[in-house]
Design an enzyme around this catalytic site. Sequence first.
Site, PDB file in Angstrom:
ATOM      1  N   GLU A  71     -49.532   7.782 -12.140  1.00  7.80           N
ATOM      2  CA  GLU A  71     -49.516   8.909 -13.081  1.00  7.80           C
ATOM      3  C   GLU A  71     -50.780   9.747 -12.845  1.00  7.80           C
ATOM      4  O   GLU A  71     -51.887   9.226 -12.875  1.00  7.80           O
ATOM      5  CB  GLU A  71     -49.444   8.404 -14.526  1.00  7.80           C
ATOM      6  N   GLY A  88     -47.572   8.599 -20.874  1.00  4.73           N
ATOM      7  CA  GLY A  88     -46.776   9.197 -21.948  1.00  4.73           C
ATOM      8  C   GLY A  88     -46.131  10.490 -21.499  1.00  4.73           C
ATOM      9  O   GLY A  88     -45.133  10.930 -22.058  1.00  4.73           O
ATOM     10  N   CYS A  90     -43.713  14.216 -22.973  1.00  7.61           N
ATOM     11  CA  CYS A  90     -43.230  13.882 -24.310  1.00  7.61           C
ATOM     12  C   CYS A  90     -44.364  13.485 -25.256  1.00  7.61           C
ATOM     13  O   CYS A  90     -44.532  14.069 -26.327  1.00  7.61           O
ATOM     14  CB  CYS A  90     -42.200  12.764 -24.196  1.00  7.61           C
ATOM     15  N   TYR A 139     -35.151  25.801 -28.524  1.00  5.49           N
ATOM     16  CA  TYR A 139     -35.685  24.900 -29.546  1.00  5.49           C
ATOM     17  C   TYR A 139     -37.204  24.790 -29.522  1.00  5.49           C
ATOM     18  O   TYR A 139     -37.851  24.703 -30.578  1.00  5.49           O
ATOM     19  CB  TYR A 139     -34.994  23.527 -29.485  1.00  5.49           C
ATOM     20  N   VAL A 151     -39.366  30.107 -22.277  1.00  4.22           N
ATOM     21  CA  VAL A 151     -38.083  30.569 -21.735  1.00  4.22           C
ATOM     22  C   VAL A 151     -37.396  29.494 -20.892  1.00  4.22           C
ATOM     23  O   VAL A 151     -36.444  29.791 -20.168  1.00  4.22           O
ATOM     24  CB  VAL A 151     -38.262  31.868 -20.901  1.00  4.22           C
ATOM     25  N   GLY A 152     -37.881  28.272 -20.970  1.00  4.14           N
ATOM     26  CA  GLY A 152     -37.227  27.191 -20.236  1.00  4.14           C
ATOM     27  C   GLY A 152     -38.231  26.329 -19.519  1.00  4.14           C
ATOM     28  O   GLY A 152     -39.436  26.600 -19.528  1.00  4.14           O
ATOM     29  N   HIS A 166     -25.481   5.454 -51.600  1.00  2.76           N
ATOM     30  CA  HIS A 166     -25.664   6.580 -52.502  1.00  2.76           C
ATOM     31  C   HIS A 166     -27.020   6.459 -53.183  1.00  2.76           C
ATOM     32  O   HIS A 166     -27.399   5.350 -53.567  1.00  2.76           O
ATOM     33  CB  HIS A 166     -24.560   6.568 -53.565  1.00  2.76           C
TER      34      HIS A 166
HETATM   35  P1  FAD Z   1     -42.371  13.896 -18.075  1.00  4.69           P
HETATM   36  O1  FAD Z   1     -42.504  13.437 -19.464  1.00  4.69           O
HETATM   37  O2  FAD Z   1     -42.607  15.340 -17.796  1.00  4.69           O
HETATM   38  O3  FAD Z   1     -43.369  13.023 -17.214  1.00  4.69           O
HETATM   39  C1  FAD Z   1     -43.593  13.278 -15.854  1.00  4.69           C
HETATM   40  C2  FAD Z   1     -44.963  12.758 -15.485  1.00  4.69           C
HETATM   41  O4  FAD Z   1     -45.056  12.700 -14.064  1.00  4.69           O
HETATM   42  C3  FAD Z   1     -46.098  13.651 -15.938  1.00  4.69           C
HETATM   43  O5  FAD Z   1     -46.954  12.930 -16.796  1.00  4.69           O
HETATM   44  C4  FAD Z   1     -46.799  14.077 -14.653  1.00  4.69           C
HETATM   45  O6  FAD Z   1     -48.212  14.121 -14.786  1.00  4.69           O
HETATM   46  C5  FAD Z   1     -46.371  12.989 -13.686  1.00  4.69           C
HETATM   47  N1  FAD Z   1     -46.336  13.413 -12.278  1.00  4.69           N
HETATM   48  C6  FAD Z   1     -45.594  14.414 -11.743  1.00  4.69           C
HETATM   49  N2  FAD Z   1     -45.757  14.457 -10.414  1.00  4.69           N
HETATM   50  C7  FAD Z   1     -46.625  13.467 -10.104  1.00  4.69           C
HETATM   51  C8  FAD Z   1     -47.195  13.019  -8.896  1.00  4.69           C
HETATM   52  N3  FAD Z   1     -46.891  13.569  -7.697  1.00  4.69           N
HETATM   53  N4  FAD Z   1     -48.077  11.984  -8.934  1.00  4.69           N
HETATM   54  C9  FAD Z   1     -48.382  11.405 -10.120  1.00  4.69           C
HETATM   55  N5  FAD Z   1     -47.878  11.788 -11.291  1.00  4.69           N
HETATM   56  C10 FAD Z   1     -47.005  12.808 -11.285  1.00  4.69           C
HETATM   57  N6  FAD Z   1     -37.516  15.958 -25.792  1.00  4.69           N
HETATM   58  C11 FAD Z   1     -36.879  15.273 -26.759  1.00  4.69           C
HETATM   59  O7  FAD Z   1     -36.037  14.423 -26.457  1.00  4.69           O
HETATM   60  N7  FAD Z   1     -37.146  15.506 -28.084  1.00  4.69           N
HETATM   61  C12 FAD Z   1     -38.058  16.436 -28.480  1.00  4.69           C
HETATM   62  O8  FAD Z   1     -38.287  16.631 -29.681  1.00  4.69           O
HETATM   63  C13 FAD Z   1     -38.757  17.158 -27.476  1.00  4.69           C
HETATM   64  N8  FAD Z   1     -39.695  18.063 -27.814  1.00  4.69           N
HETATM   65  C14 FAD Z   1     -40.375  18.708 -26.837  1.00  4.69           C
HETATM   66  C15 FAD Z   1     -41.347  19.640 -27.213  1.00  4.69           C
HETATM   67  C16 FAD Z   1     -42.064  20.320 -26.253  1.00  4.69           C
HETATM   68  C17 FAD Z   1     -43.113  21.301 -26.666  1.00  4.69           C
HETATM   69  C18 FAD Z   1     -41.805  20.062 -24.868  1.00  4.69           C
HETATM   70  C19 FAD Z   1     -42.578  20.776 -23.801  1.00  4.69           C
HETATM   71  C20 FAD Z   1     -40.841  19.146 -24.478  1.00  4.69           C
HETATM   72  C21 FAD Z   1     -40.118  18.463 -25.461  1.00  4.69           C
HETATM   73  N9  FAD Z   1     -39.127  17.542 -25.128  1.00  4.69           N
HETATM   74  C22 FAD Z   1     -38.451  16.883 -26.110  1.00  4.69           C
HETATM   75  C23 FAD Z   1     -38.750  17.275 -23.719  1.00  4.69           C
HETATM   76  C24 FAD Z   1     -39.374  15.960 -23.228  1.00  4.69           C
HETATM   77  O9  FAD Z   1     -40.766  16.036 -23.339  1.00  4.69           O
HETATM   78  C25 FAD Z   1     -38.961  15.715 -21.784  1.00  4.69           C
HETATM   79  O10 FAD Z   1     -37.559  15.731 -21.682  1.00  4.69           O
HETATM   80  C26 FAD Z   1     -39.462  14.353 -21.298  1.00  4.69           C
HETATM   81  O11 FAD Z   1     -40.856  14.256 -21.392  1.00  4.69           O
HETATM   82  C27 FAD Z   1     -39.021  14.118 -19.847  1.00  4.69           C
HETATM   83  O12 FAD Z   1     -39.490  12.888 -19.425  1.00  4.69           O
HETATM   84  P2  FAD Z   1     -39.759  12.596 -17.876  1.00  4.69           P
HETATM   85  O13 FAD Z   1     -40.220  11.173 -17.833  1.00  4.69           O
HETATM   86  O14 FAD Z   1     -38.607  13.009 -17.082  1.00  4.69           O
HETATM   87  O15 FAD Z   1     -40.955  13.568 -17.448  1.00  4.69           O
END
Ligand code: FAD
Length: 463
Positions: free
Chosen positions: A36, A41, A44, A187, A270-271, A442
């Site tokens: 990482e 974490g 998320c 959202y 925007v995504g 209830h």
């Molecule tokens: P991530 O959580 O993005 O983790 C990827 C990790 O990989 C990162 O920590 C990064 O540092 C690491 N990484 C990447 N490339 C490398 C590399 N080459 N070497 C070492 N480390 C690397 N989802 C929900 O379900 N409910 C919610 O309420 C919700 N709210 C959100 C609110 C916000 C503001 C945002 C931005 C997102 C929200 N999400 C929510 C979406 C959710 O955070 C993501 O869907 C989720 O974190 C995806 O998990 P992941 O493990 O795929 O990737």
Amino acid sequence: MTETIKTKVLVIGGGPGGYVAAIRAGQLGLETVLVEAGRLGGTCLIRGCIPSKALIHAASHFATMVETARESRFGIQLETPPTLDFAQTIGWKDGIVDRLSGGVAGLLKRAKVRVIEGWAQFSDAKNCTVTTPSGPLTISAEHVILATGAQPVELPFLPFGGAVISSTEALALQEVPKHLAIVGAGYIGLELGTAFAKLGAKVTIVEAKDQILPLYDDKLVAPVQRWLEQHDVALHLGAKALGHDEGCLNIETREGETIALPADKILVTVGRAPNTFGWGLEQMNLRMSGPFVAVDERCATSTRNVWAIGDLVGEPMLAHKASAQGEMVAEIIAGQRRRFAPVAIPAVCFTEPEIVSVGLSPGDVPAGVEIMIGQFPLQANGRALSMDAGDGFVRVVAQKSDHRILGIQAVGAHISEFSGEFATLLEMGAVLEDVRGIIHAHPTQSEAIFEASLKALGHAIHI
Ligand code: FAD
């Protein structure tokens, strides 16, 4: 000399996809390394789900007190309006993040996962070099699980920096902006916009589509829109952001007029785009599916023993989907037969009020499938009224031929807590009569699920 590690499983990314995969692999006795680059974490825990919900929670407390100072409610009065030390609010939010990130570290340790801090760069599908604080390290693995996540999309005419911020910076502000303009009414934009409006910012939302939360139908969205309008959040729908000048965001309205909106911060939501650059994906010979890494129903990529999960592999980009895929892949590597084929993945908007959607909405049902719809208003639910939160409803969509439930949607205060029951009903293949047979306590809002099902069957009791 560069140290070399050989391992059975290498997980890249410590978000809810990667860390869950690593813990499960460790539990199953597989030698596992997790790399990482940032904090355990991932998006998320550190800059997404958790900090946003903490901010929303604190903002709601503040807003309730502000309203109570303005006008007594339930016989409760406040002599003076509350004050806000926003740096302390952010400090409290950071404390929760620290606790959870530390908790993940503890769980990984217990599962005997070796955690390496640094950026992984692949030279081929099974070998990478990690730049760690104590120097480079090479890792060679039998299985690689890619869980690199996603990042906010930038608009070329509103690049991040200075007043233009992404959700990451919005969650780390040290003061509440006076005027916050938000580009994009999905959202993330709406959750943060609602929180900052409650904290006292003058919020304006600009959305190119004609509706906020364009992925949901207009009935579900209506209570959210009502709340925004009643709380002076300005909405510019069908409008385009053009660029910014000192202290303002320039937009073109639906009517074609160019106007400048006051904005000391401009939040662009925007995504999110998958993290596919900068770590050697091109060396791995992976098939892509648009911007995402293509995977089959086992999350296997086109290269043998390279797996990909979470935001990297596509919609829905949600933490619980990432975790479910992570757990599954670890079990497949350990020899179990698994596939990722959920009937439905719940989606929640923590707006005001909250929205939950599981399975098919009426508009998503394929042509030719006849449906029955039961909708029960929270105005007729005792618990909702006793919480002063009657704006909303629960809607059940079922197939007419056999009454099988195809989808459940709801909008209301704290309604996100029912996403589990909705998903359970769909996963268990429940029919309307099954819900009729389940006694709901209830007074709870869950009674509205029961009543909506009765309504679809033609005999709701309380409406
Ligand atoms: P991530 O959580 O993005 O983790 C990827 C990790 O990989 C990162 O920590 C990064 O540092 C690491 N990484 C990447 N490339 C490398 C590399 N080459 N070497 C070492 N480390 C690397 N989802 C929900 O379900 N409910 C919610 O309420 C919700 N709210 C959100 C609110 C916000 C503001 C945002 C931005 C997102 C929200 N999400 C929510 C979406 C959710 O955070 C993501 O869907 C989720 O974190 C995806 O998990 P992941 O493990 O795929 O990737």
